[in-house]
Design an enzyme around this catalytic site. Sequence first.
Site, PDB file in Angstrom:
ATOM      1  CG  ASN A  61      -1.728   1.217   1.391  1.00  0.00           C
ATOM      2  OD1 ASN A  61      -1.851   1.997   0.449  1.00  0.00           O
ATOM      3  ND2 ASN A  61      -2.322   1.413   2.567  1.00  0.00           N
ATOM      4  CE  LYS A  63       0.123   3.458   4.914  1.00  0.00           C
ATOM      5  NZ  LYS A  63      -0.167   3.587   6.314  1.00  0.00           N
ATOM      6  CG  HIS A 153      -6.084   1.732   5.272  1.00  0.00           C
ATOM      7  ND1 HIS A 153      -5.622   2.675   6.165  1.00  0.00           N
ATOM      8  CD2 HIS A 153      -5.044   0.888   5.046  1.00  0.00           C
ATOM      9  CE1 HIS A 153      -4.353   2.401   6.461  1.00  0.00           C
ATOM     10  NE2 HIS A 153      -3.994   1.325   5.797  1.00  0.00           N
ATOM     11  CD  GLU A 155      -3.224   5.437   6.778  1.00  0.00           C
ATOM     12  OE1 GLU A 155      -3.217   5.523   5.537  1.00  0.00           O
ATOM     13  OE2 GLU A 155      -2.279   4.907   7.425  1.00  0.00           O
ATOM     14  CD  GLU A 224      -3.737  -2.810   7.532  1.00  0.00           C
ATOM     15  OE1 GLU A 224      -2.612  -3.032   7.094  1.00  0.00           O
ATOM     16  OE2 GLU A 224      -4.374  -1.776   7.258  1.00  0.00           O
ATOM     17  N   GLY A 230       2.204   2.164  10.722  1.00  0.00           N
ATOM     18  CA  GLY A 230       3.112   3.290  10.534  1.00  0.00           C
ATOM     19  C   GLY A 230       3.842   3.700  11.803  1.00  0.00           C
ATOM     20  CB  SER A 270       5.093  -1.802  11.916  1.00  0.00           C
ATOM     21  OG  SER A 270       4.631  -0.496  12.176  1.00  0.00           O
ATOM     22  N   GLY A 291       2.621  -1.160   4.308  1.00  0.00           N
ATOM     23  CA  GLY A 291       2.680   0.257   3.960  1.00  0.00           C
ATOM     24  C   GLY A 291       4.111   0.708   3.747  1.00  0.00           C
TER      25      GLY A 291
HETATM   26  C1  PEP Z   1      -1.037   0.030   5.966  1.00  0.00           C
HETATM   27  O1  PEP Z   1      -0.988   1.113   5.433  1.00  0.00           O
HETATM   28  O2  PEP Z   1      -2.007  -0.711   5.781  1.00  0.00           O
HETATM   29  C2  PEP Z   1       0.077  -0.375   6.832  1.00  0.00           C
HETATM   30  C3  PEP Z   1       0.018  -1.544   7.405  1.00  0.00           C
HETATM   31  O3  PEP Z   1       1.108   0.509   6.964  1.00  0.00           O
HETATM   32  P1  PEP Z   1       2.550   0.197   7.643  1.00  0.00           P
HETATM   33  O4  PEP Z   1       3.056  -1.085   7.071  1.00  0.00           O
HETATM   34  O5  PEP Z   1       3.394   1.370   7.280  1.00  0.00           O
HETATM   35  O6  PEP Z   1       2.318   0.082   9.113  1.00  0.00           O
END
Ligand code: PEP
Length: 315
Positions: A61, A63, A153, A155, A224, A230, A270, A291
């Site tokens: 992703n 983003k 998601h 966000e 998640e 993040g 992460s 991400g």
């Molecule tokens: C995501 O954006 O779904 C995500 C898991 O981000 P990250 O890997 O940066 O934590």
Amino acid sequence: MRRFITADEIRKASRESDGNERAFIFAEKDDVVTDEARDLARTLGVVISSEISRRPFICANFKMNGGPGFLDKYTAELASCMAQLYPDYRAQADVVIAPPAPLVAVAYGLSAKKTVYSVAGQNSYIKESGAFTGETSPYLLKECGADYVITGHSERRKLFGETDAVVAQKLKTAIDAGLVPIMCLGENLEERKTGKTFAVISQMLTALYAIPLEYAKKVILAYEPVWAIGTGMNASSDQIAEVCAFIRKNIMEKLGVDFSNAIRILYGGSVNETNALEIAVIKGIDGALVGGASLKAVNFAKIISAFKPDRRSGN
Ligand code: PEP
């Protein structure tokens, strides 16, 4: 390690079910169920899930990052890293990139029509077309080469107020458009600290139950935990396994054991090239939504390689 499911475990599961719900034991395909345990499970009505094979699914992703030049370089680098690390990955796993919406068609073209990866949108609207300035139709995503779309998601939920009802509508329209939704769900830190994780997950799963069964069968889930996205703070293997088992049990109760065994559940939060191997062997986890770490092709290639089937025997 191979686990033995014994009659004692069946008795315990039966005792712990409060009579309102069916007792359930989540068994992986390599777990050994003793004959005594199997007979007792039948007598007591305890369900032992028999795992069916689920193809690994790894999605990047991006983003709101990256442009056409970045994508061009990224694709070439990913193809070359994969040729070295895991040449037949396309036969064994689903590898997907979710770039910002204006780059979906570009990503599709650069992947030489899916030879390196498939493409996902990061979001899609609840309608097919019309006066919805700034929104993206799932039909357009499909036409531009996407096969998947990320839905709900955290966000989007947090910053753009997406509710479970909206997520359900988005799932439905996306599937009508021919896309496979990757539906995200997870608790925030406050919810985890106050013991509300399972309640939050149950509530978010209502979006899956709100769509017709034939639609729900298309959905991929991504657990998640919001506090791990993040932040560099990924959930422990035990925490991930616990929530994943809860999700499968909840789905089993609502949609049946076959459905619960078949649905793919990814972990996101992460994930990086260092912890991917640990995550890939968590029981019940079928892949990752990545991400930050996916923005470096070499790192994403290592994460994909962590999900080689031989490393995951038991999942
Ligand atoms: C995501 O954006 O779904 C995500 C898991 O981000 P990250 O890997 O940066 O934590």
